[in-house]
Enzyme design. Structure first.
Site, PDB file in Angstrom:
ATOM      1  N   HIS A  80      11.223  -3.687  -4.906  1.00 37.30           N
ATOM      2  CA  HIS A  80      11.508  -3.409  -3.498  1.00 37.30           C
ATOM      3  C   HIS A  80      12.791  -4.156  -3.137  1.00 37.30           C
ATOM      4  O   HIS A  80      13.050  -5.237  -3.670  1.00 37.30           O
ATOM      5  CB  HIS A  80      10.335  -3.930  -2.667  1.00 37.30           C
ATOM      6  CG  HIS A  80      10.367  -3.593  -1.221  1.00 37.30           C
ATOM      7  ND1 HIS A  80      11.190  -4.230  -0.323  1.00 37.30           N
ATOM      8  CD2 HIS A  80       9.668  -2.682  -0.494  1.00 37.30           C
ATOM      9  CE1 HIS A  80      10.994  -3.732   0.890  1.00 37.30           C
ATOM     10  NE2 HIS A  80      10.075  -2.790   0.813  1.00 37.30           N
TER      11      HIS A  80
ATOM     12  N   ASP B 235       5.933 -10.800  -6.264  1.00 28.55           N
ATOM     13  CA  ASP B 235       5.901 -10.164  -4.951  1.00 28.55           C
ATOM     14  C   ASP B 235       4.555  -9.440  -4.867  1.00 28.55           C
ATOM     15  O   ASP B 235       4.378  -8.374  -5.461  1.00 28.55           O
ATOM     16  CB  ASP B 235       7.094  -9.200  -4.853  1.00 28.55           C
ATOM     17  CG  ASP B 235       6.999  -8.262  -3.658  1.00 28.55           C
ATOM     18  OD1 ASP B 235       5.993  -8.317  -2.928  1.00 28.55           O
ATOM     19  OD2 ASP B 235       7.938  -7.471  -3.477  1.00 28.55           O
TER      20      ASP B 235
ATOM     21  N   GLN C  68       1.923  -5.535  -2.401  1.00 29.81           N
ATOM     22  CA  GLN C  68       1.055  -4.367  -2.635  1.00 29.81           C
ATOM     23  C   GLN C  68      -0.178  -4.714  -3.473  1.00 29.81           C
ATOM     24  O   GLN C  68      -0.984  -3.838  -3.780  1.00 29.81           O
ATOM     25  CB  GLN C  68       1.843  -3.246  -3.338  1.00 29.81           C
ATOM     26  CG  GLN C  68       3.005  -2.722  -2.528  1.00 29.81           C
ATOM     27  CD  GLN C  68       2.569  -2.059  -1.221  1.00 29.81           C
ATOM     28  OE1 GLN C  68       1.406  -1.703  -1.021  1.00 29.81           O
ATOM     29  NE2 GLN C  68       3.511  -1.901  -0.313  1.00 29.81           N
TER      30      GLN C  68
ATOM     31  N   LYS D 273       0.270  -5.730   5.723  1.00 31.95           N
ATOM     32  CA  LYS D 273      -0.269  -4.869   4.655  1.00 31.95           C
ATOM     33  C   LYS D 273      -1.668  -5.338   4.250  1.00 31.95           C
ATOM     34  O   LYS D 273      -2.322  -4.742   3.413  1.00 31.95           O
ATOM     35  CB  LYS D 273       0.651  -4.895   3.435  1.00 31.95           C
ATOM     36  CG  LYS D 273       2.050  -4.350   3.745  1.00 31.95           C
ATOM     37  CD  LYS D 273       2.909  -4.338   2.510  1.00 31.95           C
ATOM     38  CE  LYS D 273       4.376  -4.262   2.807  1.00 31.95           C
ATOM     39  NZ  LYS D 273       4.838  -2.969   3.293  1.00 31.95           N
TER      40      LYS D 273
ATOM     41  N   CYS E 251      12.477   1.791   0.208  1.00 30.80           N
ATOM     42  CA  CYS E 251      13.186   0.524  -0.072  1.00 30.80           C
ATOM     43  C   CYS E 251      13.215   0.227  -1.564  1.00 30.80           C
ATOM     44  O   CYS E 251      13.098  -0.942  -1.983  1.00 30.80           O
ATOM     45  CB  CYS E 251      12.575  -0.651   0.683  1.00 30.80           C
ATOM     46  SG  CYS E 251      12.650  -0.466   2.454  1.00 30.80           S
TER      47      CYS E 251
HETATM   48  N1  PMP Z   1       7.717  -5.948  -1.451  1.00 21.84           N
HETATM   49  C1  PMP Z   1       6.949  -4.867  -1.576  1.00 21.84           C
HETATM   50  C2  PMP Z   1       6.397  -4.512  -2.929  1.00 21.84           C
HETATM   51  C3  PMP Z   1       6.665  -4.085  -0.464  1.00 21.84           C
HETATM   52  O1  PMP Z   1       5.910  -3.001  -0.591  1.00 21.84           O
HETATM   53  C4  PMP Z   1       7.186  -4.452   0.795  1.00 21.84           C
HETATM   54  C5  PMP Z   1       6.939  -3.626   2.035  1.00 21.84           C
HETATM   55  N2  PMP Z   1       7.147  -2.256   1.861  1.00 21.84           N
HETATM   56  C6  PMP Z   1       7.973  -5.597   0.874  1.00 21.84           C
HETATM   57  C7  PMP Z   1       8.219  -6.326  -0.257  1.00 21.84           C
HETATM   58  C8  PMP Z   1       8.576  -6.055   2.167  1.00 21.84           C
HETATM   59  O2  PMP Z   1       7.569  -6.454   3.053  1.00 21.84           O
HETATM   60  P1  PMP Z   1       7.935  -6.843   4.552  1.00 21.84           P
HETATM   61  O3  PMP Z   1       8.744  -5.714   5.092  1.00 21.84           O
HETATM   62  O4  PMP Z   1       6.599  -6.970   5.220  1.00 21.84           O
HETATM   63  O5  PMP Z   1       8.683  -8.129   4.512  1.00 21.84           O
END
Ligand code: PMP
Length: 401
Positions: free
Chosen positions: A116, A193, A196, A219, A359
């Protein structure tokens, strides 16, 4: 649907009949215990933390400390290793600045091609300041990090390996053991990270043998605006603070300041208190759920999605075709249709999906696509969601192809 899973779903007031909410990887919904905890805090305990001596300030401080403990319990780590942040992005930026400032010219950071942007851009910004090189593990045809490239990618200069525990596009779960072994062999730290991963059951962080773990409250069935960075105590001690301000200091003089110990050093200013209380309530609620049954149900529904998509002409799934090492996140391309059009038509049928690059532009580039359509499940998903998904997809194909 069993009565147990129907009862679980009923705890989410937003999930009214007619809505198939398949966008939980973007933001999961909040159950009644979390909504109640936030309401209780805001209506009977709301005040700023730490600074006050009046009873509301003490109640707020206690609620915030309890939230930290509840999050720590969900991850099987000590509470004084939990830093509350604004989300996964904020957590990773914190590490990129604080840990990044300890790195020397010539040091290397290893990432993968499926990250991401939250786990890519902060490292690019660090590298752009000079001296640090980024190296990338490639991605296999079925959307996994190619771990066979570990020996060739890591070396004595590697100081950090930072990877998605679960891909937000392909759903692939990384096999952490070989990553940690390869990193340890060269003396590198490991950041996962977990954005998910955490919504699909408790994570025993101690057992993973890693150094940093980042995720977001929204999430994890909790409010927006709060997240967590878990870091080993020795790293919280060794790293300089990222942001300066109130609450992160031991003593301030006009000539300079010294830092608080533990998580406080990284929590400058007023934290997102009510959101953190909600996150604590979410972790507490999640800790008591029957995870074996929930995982089985998530897998069964994922298999239904995979089977139905594989049987649909023109559909290409961007990720593992089976359930092995896979979370309930299913992205696909429908040849000849733009993901935004697919999402819009399916929304008109009550199906909430996400379309675009999620993203993860480099990963889509790997698949020669600009974007994809993503269905993501959570513990409240059921057969009616999957039925509605395929009705919507049939309509999208009828209209667009
Ligand atoms: N890493 C992963 C794997 C994600 O899915 C996401 C959110 N789509 C993020 C980072 C970023 O999270 P946030 O926008 O809540 O900071």
């Amino acid at each position: 649907m069993s009565s147990a899973s129907a009862a679980l779903r009923r705890q989410f007031p937003i999930l009214t009949p007619g809505l198939a909410y398949l966008d939980s990887a973007a933001s999961a919904q909040m159950p009644v215990p979390v909504l109640d905890a936030v309401r209780t805090f805001e209506t009977s305990q709301r005040a700023n933390v730490k600074r006050g001596v009046h009873r509301l300030a003490e109640a707020a401080t206690e609620a915030y400390a309890q939230a930290r403990g509840r999050v720590a319990a969900y991850l099987s780590v000590p509470a004084d290793e939990i830093v509350f942040t604004g989300g996964t992005t904020a957590s990773i930026n914190l590490v990129a600045h604080a840990f990044g400032s300890l790195l020397k010219p010539g040091d290397e950071i290893v990432l993968s091609g499926l990250e991401h942007h939250a786990n890519l851009v902060p490292w690019q910004m660090l590298a752009a300041r000079g001296g640090i090189t980024l190296r990338f593990l490639p991605i296999t045809g079925d959307g996994r990090i190619d771990l066979s490239a570990l020996p060739a990618t890591l070396g004595p200069r590697t100081k950090l390996v930072t990877l998605a525990h679960v891909s937000n596009v392909t759903g692939a779960i990384v096999d952490t053991a070989p990553v940690v072994a390869a990193a340890k062999a060269v003396g590198a730290r490991v950041l996962l990270d977990g954005a998910q991963r955490v919504p699909h059951g408790p994570v025993d962080i101690g057992a993973l043998g890693i150094d940093f773990y980042a995720f977001s409250g929204h999430k994890l069935f909790a409010p927006h605006g709060v997240g967590v960075l878990w870091a080993k105590a020795e790293l919280l001690d060794a790293m300089p603070p990222f942001m300066g301000g109130g609450e992160m200091i031991a003593r301030v003089e006009l000539s300079g300041s010294t830092w608080a110990k533990g998580p406080a050093k990284f929590e400058a200013g007023t934290p997102p208190i009510g959101a953190a209380v909600g996150m604590g309530a979410a972790c507490d609620w999640l800790s008591g759920l029957p995870w074996a049954a929930i995982a089985a149900e998530e897998s069964r529904l994922t298999q239904r999605l995979l089977d139905g998509l594989q049987a649909t002409p023109g559909v290409r799934i961007l990720g593992p075709s089976g359930l092995q090492g896979r979370a309930p996140v299913v992205s696909f391309d429908l040849a000849g249709a733009h993901p935004h059009d697919v999402c819009q038509i399916m929304d008109s049928k009550g199906v909430a999906l996400r379309g675009g690059h999620h993203c993860a532009q480099p990963l889509h580039g790997r698949f020669d696509l600009a974007g994809s359509t993503r269905a993501s499940l959570a513990l409240y998903s059921d057969d009616s969601d999957v039925d509605r998904f395929f009705e919507g997809l049939a309509e999208a194909r009828r209209v667009l192809l």
